[in-house]
Design a protein around this motif. Structure first.
Motif, PDB file in Angstrom:
ATOM      1  N   GLY A 425      58.953 -53.156 -69.061  1.00 32.84           N
ATOM      2  CA  GLY A 425      58.352 -51.875 -68.695  1.00 32.84           C
ATOM      3  C   GLY A 425      57.984 -50.998 -69.881  1.00 32.84           C
ATOM      4  N   SER A 426      58.916 -50.848 -70.839  1.00 32.23           N
ATOM      5  CA  SER A 426      58.623 -49.987 -71.993  1.00 32.23           C
ATOM      6  C   SER A 426      57.430 -50.522 -72.787  1.00 32.23           C
ATOM      7  CB  SER A 426      59.846 -49.890 -72.909  1.00 32.23           C
ATOM      8  OG  SER A 426      60.936 -49.307 -72.239  1.00 32.23           O
ATOM      9  N   PHE A 427      57.327 -51.853 -72.871  1.00 35.74           N
ATOM     10  CA  PHE A 427      56.202 -52.441 -73.603  1.00 35.74           C
ATOM     11  C   PHE A 427      54.901 -52.292 -72.814  1.00 35.74           C
ATOM     12  CE2 PHE A 427      59.919 -54.938 -75.219  1.00 35.74           C
ATOM     13  CZ  PHE A 427      59.887 -54.444 -76.508  1.00 35.74           C
ATOM     14  N   GLU A 428      55.003 -52.393 -71.490  1.00 34.42           N
ATOM     15  CA  GLU A 428      53.818 -52.169 -70.650  1.00 34.42           C
ATOM     16  C   GLU A 428      53.288 -50.753 -70.857  1.00 34.42           C
ATOM     17  OE1 GLU A 428      54.794 -55.262 -66.973  1.00 34.42           O
ATOM     18  OE2 GLU A 428      55.525 -53.186 -66.886  1.00 34.42           O
ATOM     19  N   ASP A 429      54.210 -49.793 -70.965  1.00 36.40           N
ATOM     20  CA  ASP A 429      53.779 -48.411 -71.199  1.00 36.40           C
ATOM     21  C   ASP A 429      53.007 -48.287 -72.509  1.00 36.40           C
ATOM     22  OD1 ASP A 429      54.933 -47.673 -68.837  1.00 36.40           O
ATOM     23  OD2 ASP A 429      56.733 -46.787 -69.754  1.00 36.40           O
ATOM     24  N   VAL A 430      53.492 -48.968 -73.523  1.00 38.70           N
ATOM     25  CA  VAL A 430      52.793 -48.925 -74.816  1.00 38.70           C
ATOM     26  C   VAL A 430      51.405 -49.549 -74.669  1.00 38.70           C
ATOM     27  CG1 VAL A 430      52.802 -49.747 -77.207  1.00 38.70           C
ATOM     28  CG2 VAL A 430      54.913 -48.879 -76.173  1.00 38.70           C
ATOM     29  N   THR A 431      51.360 -50.716 -74.040  1.00 39.29           N
ATOM     30  CA  THR A 431      50.084 -51.421 -73.887  1.00 39.29           C
ATOM     31  C   THR A 431      49.100 -50.628 -73.028  1.00 39.29           C
ATOM     32  OG1 THR A 431      51.006 -53.621 -74.249  1.00 39.29           O
ATOM     33  CG2 THR A 431      49.052 -53.483 -72.844  1.00 39.29           C
ATOM     34  N   GLU A 432      49.596 -50.097 -71.918  1.00 39.75           N
ATOM     35  CA  GLU A 432      48.690 -49.448 -70.965  1.00 39.75           C
ATOM     36  C   GLU A 432      48.349 -48.011 -71.365  1.00 39.75           C
ATOM     37  OE1 GLU A 432      47.403 -51.199 -68.649  1.00 39.75           O
ATOM     38  OE2 GLU A 432      48.751 -52.948 -68.740  1.00 39.75           O
ATOM     39  N   LEU A 433      49.307 -47.308 -71.964  1.00 43.19           N
ATOM     40  CA  LEU A 433      49.128 -45.870 -72.191  1.00 43.19           C
ATOM     41  C   LEU A 433      48.929 -45.505 -73.661  1.00 43.19           C
ATOM     42  CD1 LEU A 433      51.931 -44.636 -69.728  1.00 43.19           C
ATOM     43  CD2 LEU A 433      49.488 -44.941 -69.242  1.00 43.19           C
ATOM     44  N   LEU A 434      49.785 -46.025 -74.520  1.00 41.43           N
ATOM     45  CA  LEU A 434      49.738 -45.588 -75.916  1.00 41.43           C
ATOM     46  C   LEU A 434      48.614 -46.259 -76.709  1.00 41.43           C
ATOM     47  CD1 LEU A 434      50.992 -43.949 -78.234  1.00 41.43           C
ATOM     48  CD2 LEU A 434      52.572 -45.867 -78.646  1.00 41.43           C
ATOM     49  N   VAL A 435      48.452 -47.563 -76.518  1.00 39.33           N
ATOM     50  CA  VAL A 435      47.453 -48.291 -77.302  1.00 39.33           C
ATOM     51  C   VAL A 435      46.041 -47.716 -77.119  1.00 39.33           C
ATOM     52  CG1 VAL A 435      46.248 -50.529 -77.392  1.00 39.33           C
ATOM     53  CG2 VAL A 435      48.728 -50.417 -77.739  1.00 39.33           C
ATOM     54  N   PRO A 436      45.614 -47.415 -75.881  1.00 41.51           N
ATOM     55  CA  PRO A 436      44.269 -46.824 -75.744  1.00 41.51           C
ATOM     56  C   PRO A 436      44.125 -45.511 -76.526  1.00 41.51           C
ATOM     57  CG  PRO A 436      45.096 -47.567 -73.612  1.00 41.51           C
ATOM     58  CD  PRO A 436      46.228 -47.693 -74.574  1.00 41.51           C
ATOM     59  N   GLU A 437      45.189 -44.724 -76.548  1.00 42.84           N
ATOM     60  CA  GLU A 437      45.148 -43.459 -77.283  1.00 42.84           C
ATOM     61  C   GLU A 437      45.042 -43.705 -78.793  1.00 42.84           C
ATOM     62  OE1 GLU A 437      44.803 -40.420 -76.233  1.00 42.84           O
ATOM     63  OE2 GLU A 437      45.061 -39.484 -78.223  1.00 42.84           O
ATOM     64  N   LEU A 438      45.835 -44.675 -79.286  1.00 44.60           N
ATOM     65  CA  LEU A 438      45.784 -45.001 -80.727  1.00 44.60           C
ATOM     66  C   LEU A 438      44.410 -45.541 -81.094  1.00 44.60           C
ATOM     67  CD1 LEU A 438      49.244 -46.800 -81.207  1.00 44.60           C
ATOM     68  CD2 LEU A 438      48.646 -44.449 -81.865  1.00 44.60           C
ATOM     69  N   ARG A 439      43.870 -46.340 -80.204  1.00 42.56           N
ATOM     70  CA  ARG A 439      42.554 -46.923 -80.459  1.00 42.56           C
ATOM     71  C   ARG A 439      41.488 -45.820 -80.547  1.00 42.56           C
ATOM     72  NH1 ARG A 439      41.836 -52.249 -79.684  1.00 42.56           N
ATOM     73  NH2 ARG A 439      43.469 -52.456 -78.110  1.00 42.56           N
ATOM     74  N   LYS A 440      41.587 -44.866 -79.604  1.00 37.45           N
ATOM     75  CA  LYS A 440      40.642 -43.744 -79.572  1.00 37.45           C
ATOM     76  C   LYS A 440      40.656 -42.978 -80.898  1.00 37.45           C
ATOM     77  CE  LYS A 440      41.310 -40.226 -76.677  1.00 37.45           C
ATOM     78  NZ  LYS A 440      41.765 -39.697 -75.361  1.00 37.45           N
ATOM     79  N   ARG A 441      41.833 -42.911 -81.486  1.00 33.24           N
ATOM     80  CA  ARG A 441      41.971 -42.158 -82.741  1.00 33.24           C
ATOM     81  C   ARG A 441      41.593 -42.979 -83.980  1.00 33.24           C
ATOM     82  NH1 ARG A 441      47.303 -38.302 -82.106  1.00 33.24           N
ATOM     83  NH2 ARG A 441      46.978 -37.769 -79.916  1.00 33.24           N
ATOM     84  N   GLY A 442      41.193 -44.229 -83.753  1.00 33.29           N
ATOM     85  CA  GLY A 442      40.827 -45.064 -84.889  1.00 33.29           C
ATOM     86  C   GLY A 442      42.010 -45.535 -85.699  1.00 33.29           C
ATOM     87  N   LEU A 443      43.191 -45.525 -85.060  1.00 34.13           N
ATOM     88  CA  LEU A 443      44.402 -45.957 -85.764  1.00 34.13           C
ATOM     89  C   LEU A 443      44.736 -47.415 -85.504  1.00 34.13           C
ATOM     90  CD1 LEU A 443      46.707 -42.946 -84.882  1.00 34.13           C
ATOM     91  CD2 LEU A 443      46.135 -43.650 -87.210  1.00 34.13           C
ATOM     92  N   TYR A 444      44.061 -47.992 -84.527  1.00 26.13           N
ATOM     93  CA  TYR A 444      44.527 -49.276 -84.016  1.00 26.13           C
ATOM     94  C   TYR A 444      43.328 -50.166 -83.802  1.00 26.13           C
ATOM     95  CZ  TYR A 444      47.880 -52.172 -81.380  1.00 26.13           C
ATOM     96  OH  TYR A 444      48.728 -53.158 -80.956  1.00 26.13           O
ATOM     97  N   ASP A 445      43.189 -51.143 -84.687  1.00 23.21           N
ATOM     98  CA  ASP A 445      42.046 -52.033 -84.574  1.00 23.21           C
ATOM     99  C   ASP A 445      42.441 -53.346 -85.237  1.00 23.21           C
ATOM    100  OD1 ASP A 445      39.565 -53.100 -84.177  1.00 23.21           O
ATOM    101  OD2 ASP A 445      38.668 -52.104 -85.921  1.00 23.21           O
TER     102      ASP A 445
END
Lengths: 481, 481
Positions: A425-445
């Motif tokens: 569950g905690s990893f799903e939250d990162v994948t579903e919620l946090l990663v899109p936000e990091l990607r939007k900020r150009g931090l995650y590619d």
């Protein structure tokens, strides 16, 4: 390979002083019922109890991390049991604080068979297995994962482990000296034994490998002896990607020599910043690019779509948190038996009779868990039972991303080892919620490439960087000694 | 568990003297480019070259064996390289005679995740890894396969392996004495440390395991020292199903004490019969049911729908057979360097100057490969390069089934370790062609149950049989010493 610029991991658009780093996320787990969040196995959402019995725990977790483009799943390991609290291993055993424990090398191929990009890093000690055995196993893992394999090098500090193994517990700094020789033996096998063109597979001549392009390793050192060729041809990365932890002087010396990534635990980016600076200076002193060693603090975010949802998850974590298990972990790691204090009596950091290590631990907790109602051992154990000693930021993806950005900017880290409260569950939250936000900020590619080293240094960089000590042992120049 | 009658593995319909045994087939492979058939990697039908690089080699193989209701996939292993022929490891390396070699423990979970009934047995030496390390790894494997795990115990005889490991090569009989202590240490961990009810997983009390039902092992023997609990709770079988090979007096003593299945190599059922009789007598001497130890000779059938098709496959095998690799294997295993003879000059078994071991080897080959045109070293190497020293019967499923039946009747064996010429093709032939014929004859009817031990002894028999030495160490009676 030397032509690859591993600094291209910075995004092309980001130039100048304030460029944004491309960050890495690693899943942080352990083959046990509770890794850093104790008692959470009672939460029906947590599947940690099934790790031993059900391969689908691992394959499902791998799919979640793959979807979130995590760089690696990082599996801790130990042969010892925490036995400081109450002077006994009973609390750790009774409440499942890192026991029972399985072998992290075993589930890897099941996970590799359902993923294409996710890498796998496991902890293995230099104290308990012969280098030749480890060389073969790790080459096998690197082959079968297509180069998606990393090793977290540890030297083993637990007396309980050395007793179980029937070996003397070696003194701290000496352990790192032995580990240094151990690594050099492995480089000789991985880097020095087989030339790139030794494998022939020629149908016509029937030649499978050319022995004239394979060197015998004749290592006769202080701690290890070996005469033989590496029994396996070079795997995609030859040497697996090398992780290390340990911030003692001997640990930093070892890490800045051998590690390509260093795993740290810290309470705040401000507290971590000087440590990272020191590590990078030590790396530079050894003739290596200081930015090439990637630093990953442990981090256990509790994420909700809203602040309320996040807060509810945090309350749930507190509900399941087991103070006794937390205290077994805390006391085992710090060497302070907190059972010497009344479980419900407040310990004031200012109390002069309190052990300095308790002071330091309390200061840590004050930062990571400012909402502890009173500094009793029970509460310390309870808050430790969510994410261990590391930070447990609670909030929306935006809030968590702000915090991660602060850590990157202030402490110059390269990513995070993401702990969990409930898995997956905690990893799903990162994948579903946090990663899109990091990607939007150009931090995650995440970088292209298939091997773990390419994911870190860029496509084409499968082998150790030219300035890494292991390259001294490459076939072309290795003298066979 | 003691109430299970493991003799029910005989089919109910088969009564009296001439009852037909339910036989087992195990796939016999090794994590290397050629296991017992050398040079065959050049055949485009053979996928052995991909073992290291492609997990689908393993998962596809596992599916073929599962479909054929094989009992287990048996993976051999070694840390040494054959270096007797021409006094060098070069021929083995050049022609791929069991080198390069991967770690057989690694692909198991990938295979387990695509199968439900197939078990996996791997070779691990008692000479090169600490018992505590092996105990944890094997418990992990037994857990994650749901009890479908077996261990082929070897003690390691190759000087090249001991040099690579940096350890002295221990004298033959002494190796078995050490292995005996090693096994007893493992029984203490697997059988003696955790009570059946030690694992609690109680949400209410938060108790994950009850330390009062877990014993510390305090083993201080001649060769091993250990103080600790088994770090993993009991797996479905606790002790993995135990295979062993070795027909020396010390090997038979060890095997009749510890093994539940013994792997043998023999040229004919007539030659094998007295060995099997001896093993069963030795087993009975140790208070064990002599029929409970299952005997599996190696067998590499070449099967065609017609005699012509089978003959064509045999000719193809001869075409790809590599004599130099065969000689490296033969010389390494026998200790006789056949390069001392002219490659193309006939060696007559009657020549008085020929080493007695060559006589014996020639006699073997005469039986297994009667159509060798002349007894030259080159031809010996070539025929050895199909199925190693074991029999390579060629023919229709009916003919092969007749031969297997003869082996079962004459030599009292319980099944076969099936080698391959091309993989997975040779195993597909067994699954598609031979198994239906065996089934028709009432020889093949795998038992229900999920664990390897149940497949051998019957449903419900997950643990060691009551008369097995390992049961002496079960929790209820183990004194912790």
């Amino acid at each position: 390979m030397s032509s690859v610029d591993h600094n291209k991991s910075a995004l092309p658009a980001d130039k100048g002083q304030k460029k944004k780093k491309r960050i890495h996320l690693n899943g942080f787990d352990m083959f046990t019922v509770s890794h850093l969040s104790f008692g959470q196995w009672r939460n029906p959402k947590d599947r940690s109890k099934t790790k031993r019995r059900d391969l689908s725990y691992w394959t499902d977790l791998a799919k979640v991390l793959e979807k979130g483009e995590f760089t690696a799943l990082f599996l801790a390991d130990t042969y010892g049991i925490y036995d400081t609290y109450k002077g006994s291993a009973d609390p750790a055993i009774r409440y499942g604080a890192q026991v029972p424990m399985g072998d992290p090398s075993i589930p890897i191929t099941a996970m590799a068979s359902v993923t294409k990009n996710l890498s796998f890093a496991i902890t293995t000690s230099t104290s308990y297995e012969a280098p030749y055995v480890v060389a073969k196993r790790f080459s096998t893992l690197d082959h079968l994962t297509g180069g998606r394999f990393g090793w977290n090098i540890v030297t083993s500090w637990k007396a309980s482990a050395s007793k179980a193994l029937g070996l003397p517990l070696v003194e701290h700094d000496r352990r790192y000296q032995i580990a240094d020789e151990y690594l050099r033996v492995l480089y000789k096998l991985w880097e020095g034994s087989w030339a790139d063109d030794a494998l022939k597979e020629e149908n016509g001549s029937g030649e499978y490998a050319n022995p004239d392009r394979i060197k015998y390793v004749h290592h006769h050192g202080e701690n290890f002896h070996l005469d033989g060729i590496h029994i396996l041809d070079p795997s995609p990365q030859r040497t697996p990607f090398l992780f290390q932890a340990g911030t003692s002087p001997a640990g930093v010396t070892f890490g800045s020599t051998h590690a390509e990534a260093i795993f740290v635990a810290a309470i705040s980016p401000q507290a971590l910043a000087p440590k990272v600076k020191l590590i990078r200076e030590e790396v530079a002193k050894r003739g290596r690019d200081p930015t090439s060693v990637k630093i990953f603090p442990v981090f256990t975010p509790i994420i909700g779509r809203t602040e309320e949802e996040a807060k509810a998850k945090y309350e749930e974590a507190l509900y399941y948190a087991n103070p006794e298990a937390g205290l077994a972990f805390f006391s085992g790691g710090s060497g302070i038996d907190l059972s010497q204090y009344d479980l419900d009596q407040e310990i004031k950091p200012t109390d002069v009779h309190v052990d300095a290590r308790v002071h330091s631990a309390l200061a840590n907790l004050q930062y990571t868990s400012p909402d502890i109602p009173a500094w009793t051992p029970r509460n310390i154990g309870k808050w430790i039972a969510i994410g261990g000693n590391g930070p447990i930021p609670v909030g929306t993806p935006e809030k968590i991303a702000d915090i991660l950005e602060e850590w990157v900017e202030v402490a110059d880290v390269d990513g995070f080892n993401i702990g969990y409260v409930v898995s997956p569950g905690s990893f799903e939250d990162v994948t579903e919620l946090l990663v899109p936000e990091l990607r939007k900020r150009g931090l995650y590619d995440p970088l292209p490439g298939t091997t773990l080293r390419e994911k870190v240094y860029g496509e084409g960089q499968k082998s150790l960087l030219e300035d890494h000590v292991g390259r001294q042992y490459r076939y072309e120049t290795y003298d066979g000694k």
